[in-house]
Design a protein around this motif. Structure first.
Motif, mmCIF file in Angstrom:
data_model
loop_
_atom_site.group_PDB
_atom_site.id
_atom_site.type_symbol
_atom_site.label_atom_id
_atom_site.label_comp_id
_atom_site.label_asym_id
_atom_site.label_seq_id
_atom_site.Cartn_x
_atom_site.Cartn_y
_atom_site.Cartn_z
ATOM 1 N N ALA A 1 5.948 -1.926 1.574
ATOM 2 C CA ALA A 1 6.390 -1.088 0.451
ATOM 3 C C ALA A 1 5.758 0.305 0.511
ATOM 4 O O ALA A 1 5.388 0.869 -0.516
ATOM 5 C CB ALA A 1 6.087 -1.748 -0.889
ATOM 6 N N PRO A 2 5.634 0.911 1.714
ATOM 7 C CA PRO A 2 4.927 2.197 1.826
ATOM 8 C C PRO A 2 5.681 3.356 1.204
ATOM 9 O O PRO A 2 5.076 4.387 0.903
ATOM 10 C CB PRO A 2 4.788 2.384 3.347
ATOM 11 C CG PRO A 2 5.983 1.693 3.905
ATOM 12 C CD PRO A 2 6.165 0.476 3.024
ATOM 13 N N ILE A 3 6.991 3.187 1.028
ATOM 14 C CA ILE A 3 7.769 4.251 0.380
ATOM 15 C C ILE A 3 8.156 3.827 -1.035
ATOM 16 O O ILE A 3 9.106 4.344 -1.617
ATOM 17 C CB ILE A 3 8.981 4.664 1.222
ATOM 18 C CG1 ILE A 3 9.903 3.475 1.506
ATOM 19 C CG2 ILE A 3 8.526 5.286 2.531
ATOM 20 C CD1 ILE A 3 11.174 3.831 2.265
ATOM 21 N N MET A 4 7.385 2.849 -1.551
ATOM 22 C CA MET A 4 7.469 2.465 -2.954
ATOM 23 C C MET A 4 8.872 2.006 -3.337
ATOM 24 O O MET A 4 9.392 2.336 -4.399
ATOM 25 C CB MET A 4 6.998 3.620 -3.833
ATOM 26 C CG MET A 4 5.587 4.054 -3.494
ATOM 27 S SD MET A 4 5.144 5.670 -4.156
ATOM 28 C CE MET A 4 5.480 5.420 -5.878
ATOM 29 N N GLN A 5 9.487 1.262 -2.416
ATOM 30 C CA GLN A 5 10.836 0.716 -2.633
ATOM 31 C C GLN A 5 11.827 1.798 -3.043
ATOM 32 O O GLN A 5 12.691 1.600 -3.893
ATOM 33 C CB GLN A 5 10.783 -0.424 -3.661
ATOM 34 C CG GLN A 5 9.921 -1.589 -3.197
ATOM 35 C CD GLN A 5 9.858 -2.729 -4.182
ATOM 36 O OE1 GLN A 5 10.065 -2.549 -5.375
ATOM 37 N NE2 GLN A 5 9.550 -3.931 -3.690
ATOM 38 N N GLY A 6 11.667 2.958 -2.409
ATOM 39 C CA GLY A 6 12.608 4.054 -2.629
ATOM 40 C C GLY A 6 12.356 4.882 -3.869
ATOM 41 O O GLY A 6 13.195 5.712 -4.236
ATOM 42 N N THR A 7 11.203 4.708 -4.493
ATOM 43 C CA THR A 7 10.934 5.431 -5.746
ATOM 44 C C THR A 7 9.901 6.543 -5.577
ATOM 45 O O THR A 7 9.374 7.047 -6.569
ATOM 46 C CB THR A 7 10.459 4.464 -6.840
ATOM 47 O OG1 THR A 7 9.206 3.878 -6.450
ATOM 48 C CG2 THR A 7 11.487 3.364 -7.083
ATOM 49 N N MET B 1 0.850 -1.197 0.000
ATOM 50 C CA MET B 1 0.000 0.000 0.000
ATOM 51 C C MET B 1 0.880 1.239 0.000
ATOM 52 O O MET B 1 1.818 1.354 0.802
ATOM 53 C CB MET B 1 -0.926 -0.001 1.215
ATOM 54 C CG MET B 1 -1.904 1.163 1.240
ATOM 55 S SD MET B 1 -3.032 1.069 2.659
ATOM 56 C CE MET B 1 -3.999 2.573 2.385
ATOM 57 N N HIS B 2 0.568 2.149 -0.908
ATOM 58 C CA HIS B 2 1.303 3.402 -1.055
ATOM 59 C C HIS B 2 0.480 4.294 -1.986
ATOM 60 O O HIS B 2 -0.590 3.873 -2.469
ATOM 61 C CB HIS B 2 2.707 3.140 -1.608
ATOM 62 C CG HIS B 2 2.746 2.183 -2.763
ATOM 63 N ND1 HIS B 2 2.281 2.506 -4.027
ATOM 64 C CD2 HIS B 2 3.163 0.895 -2.839
ATOM 65 C CE1 HIS B 2 2.434 1.477 -4.831
ATOM 66 N NE2 HIS B 2 2.958 0.472 -4.144
ATOM 67 N N PRO B 3 0.932 5.515 -2.269
ATOM 68 C CA PRO B 3 0.112 6.410 -3.092
ATOM 69 C C PRO B 3 -0.226 5.890 -4.482
ATOM 70 O O PRO B 3 -1.211 6.344 -5.078
ATOM 71 C CB PRO B 3 0.954 7.689 -3.158
ATOM 72 C CG PRO B 3 1.668 7.714 -1.843
ATOM 73 C CD PRO B 3 2.035 6.268 -1.607
ATOM 74 N N LEU B 4 0.548 4.947 -5.017
ATOM 75 C CA LEU B 4 0.222 4.388 -6.326
ATOM 76 C C LEU B 4 -0.514 3.050 -6.228
ATOM 77 O O LEU B 4 -0.801 2.429 -7.246
ATOM 78 C CB LEU B 4 1.489 4.219 -7.179
ATOM 79 C CG LEU B 4 2.214 5.499 -7.577
ATOM 80 C CD1 LEU B 4 3.330 5.188 -8.565
ATOM 81 C CD2 LEU B 4 1.256 6.534 -8.173
ATOM 82 N N LEU B 5 -0.821 2.618 -5.013
ATOM 83 C CA LEU B 5 -1.645 1.421 -4.794
ATOM 84 C C LEU B 5 -2.407 1.650 -3.490
ATOM 85 O O LEU B 5 -1.983 1.230 -2.417
ATOM 86 C CB LEU B 5 -0.787 0.160 -4.719
ATOM 87 C CG LEU B 5 -1.559 -1.165 -4.703
ATOM 88 C CD1 LEU B 5 -2.320 -1.392 -6.010
ATOM 89 C CD2 LEU B 5 -0.616 -2.331 -4.431
ATOM 90 N N GLN B 6 -3.544 2.338 -3.595
ATOM 91 C CA GLN B 6 -4.188 2.888 -2.406
ATOM 92 C C GLN B 6 -5.145 1.922 -1.713
ATOM 93 O O GLN B 6 -5.614 2.210 -0.611
ATOM 94 C CB GLN B 6 -4.888 4.201 -2.761
ATOM 95 C CG GLN B 6 -3.868 5.239 -3.269
ATOM 96 C CD GLN B 6 -4.434 6.632 -3.461
ATOM 97 O OE1 GLN B 6 -5.514 6.970 -2.970
ATOM 98 N NE2 GLN B 6 -3.700 7.466 -4.184
ATOM 99 N N GLN B 7 -5.435 0.791 -2.328
ATOM 100 C CA GLN B 7 -6.190 -0.288 -1.683
ATOM 101 C C GLN B 7 -7.537 0.196 -1.118
ATOM 102 O O GLN B 7 -7.894 -0.111 0.024
ATOM 103 C CB GLN B 7 -5.347 -0.914 -0.556
ATOM 104 C CG GLN B 7 -4.033 -1.528 -1.007
ATOM 105 C CD GLN B 7 -4.177 -2.865 -1.730
ATOM 106 O OE1 GLN B 7 -5.270 -3.253 -2.140
ATOM 107 N NE2 GLN B 7 -3.071 -3.565 -1.881
ATOM 108 N N SER C 1 4.849 10.256 1.372
ATOM 109 C CA SER C 1 4.160 8.976 1.241
ATOM 110 C C SER C 1 3.769 8.435 2.612
ATOM 111 O O SER C 1 2.632 7.994 2.829
ATOM 112 C CB SER C 1 5.055 7.970 0.509
ATOM 113 O OG SER C 1 4.365 6.761 0.271
ATOM 114 N N LEU C 2 4.696 8.503 3.562
ATOM 115 C CA LEU C 2 4.399 8.027 4.915
ATOM 116 C C LEU C 2 3.394 8.927 5.621
ATOM 117 O O LEU C 2 2.549 8.450 6.381
ATOM 118 C CB LEU C 2 5.688 7.943 5.730
ATOM 119 C CG LEU C 2 6.665 6.839 5.310
ATOM 120 C CD1 LEU C 2 7.978 6.957 6.084
ATOM 121 C CD2 LEU C 2 6.049 5.468 5.528
#
Length: 263
Positions: free
Chosen positions: A178-184, A154-160, A206-207
């Motif tokens: 993966a809340p910080i999108m693996q550093g991306t 879950m992160h801004p590009l997968l908001q669930q 993101s956090l």
């Protein structure tokens, strides 16, 4: 509802024993109180070492681990969880997950073992990971013990959105990996814009977004003290910031359940 400390410390991929133990110790002494590991990560022993070395009582640490998909047959759950406890150097875990509903997972066979571990006090709480609403309903019908969390990407590009609604309706927590999108996160223009406004990093934005979503606890991965500290220091987002994130019109899943990027 069981309170799950947020943010937690994710340890996936941190297989260097000395570095992992140091990271866990540093995180706890900075103020983290939730540490997440798994049989799959092959780092339960150094995670336990880091907890033991930290100047924080064990009872203040919310420790979570997960049962490997290959170990989800009933007796294997019981046996391998006890091995996990030995590696972690503890008599119990605060949260025990079904890692993925695949391979040896069979709800009718697997889940009663989790009930048994909860009854015996080996797992203070039980949870699942990467479950859909349909699989959650099936599990809740079988289990006597409440499901307190579902850990998902879950992160801004997968908001669930669907799982957010389910978590609120059933008073459970979405633990966000993966809340910080693996550093991306810095590759997302909307996050860069908001970060510039608040003079922080896109990762912190993101956090910050996850922190204000009801029933969500992110578990970012970090190793250095600088990043560990930054992940604890996120700004308050205003309504405009939140709207900008929630109206991002693209979706990207980073973790492939069939690949080496398992969490």
């Amino acid at each position: 509802m069981t309170e799950i400390p947020s943010p937690g410390l994710g340890t996936s991929g941190n297989k260097d024993a000395a570095r992992c133990a140091e990271t866990v110790q540093t995180a706890l002494e900075l103020g983290y109180r939730h540490v997440d590991t798994a049989q799959m990560y092959e780092n339960e022993e150094p995670v336990g070492e880091g907890i033991a070395r930290a100047d924080v009582p064990r009872e203040e640490v919310f420790l979570a681990t997960k049962v490997l998909p290959d170990n989800l047959a009933h007796d294997d759950v019981l046996e391998t969880t006890k091995r996990s406890l030995d590696r972690l150097g503890t008599d119990y875990v605060d949260l025990l997950y079904v890692h993925w509903p695949m391979r040896a997972y069979d709800a009718e066979n697997t889940l009663p073992a989790f009930d048994r571990l909860a009854e015996d006090g080996i797992a203070k709480n039980i949870a699942v990971s990467n479950f859909t609403p349909e699989l959650l309903d099936e599990a809740r019908d079988i289990l006597d013990t409440p499901i307190v969390a579902n850990q998902v990407e879950m992160h801004p590009l997968l908001q669930q959105d669907e799982l957010q609604t389910y978590a609120r309706e059933h008073d459970t927590t979405l633990v966000a990996y993966a809340p910080i999108m693996q550093g991306t996160a810095d590759e997302v223009p909307e996050l860069r814009d908001i970060a510039e406004k608040h003079d922080v990093t896109p990762t912190q934005i993101s956090l910050a977004w996850l922190a204000q979503v009801e029933n969500v606890a992110p578990i970012p991965k970090a190793t250095g003290e600088k990043h560990l500290s930054e992940n604890l220091s996120v700004p308050e987002l205003d309504a405009q910031d939140v709207e900008k994130i929630e109206t991002i019109d693209r979706e990207e899943r980073l973790v492939d359940p069939d690949g080496a990027a398992w969490n």
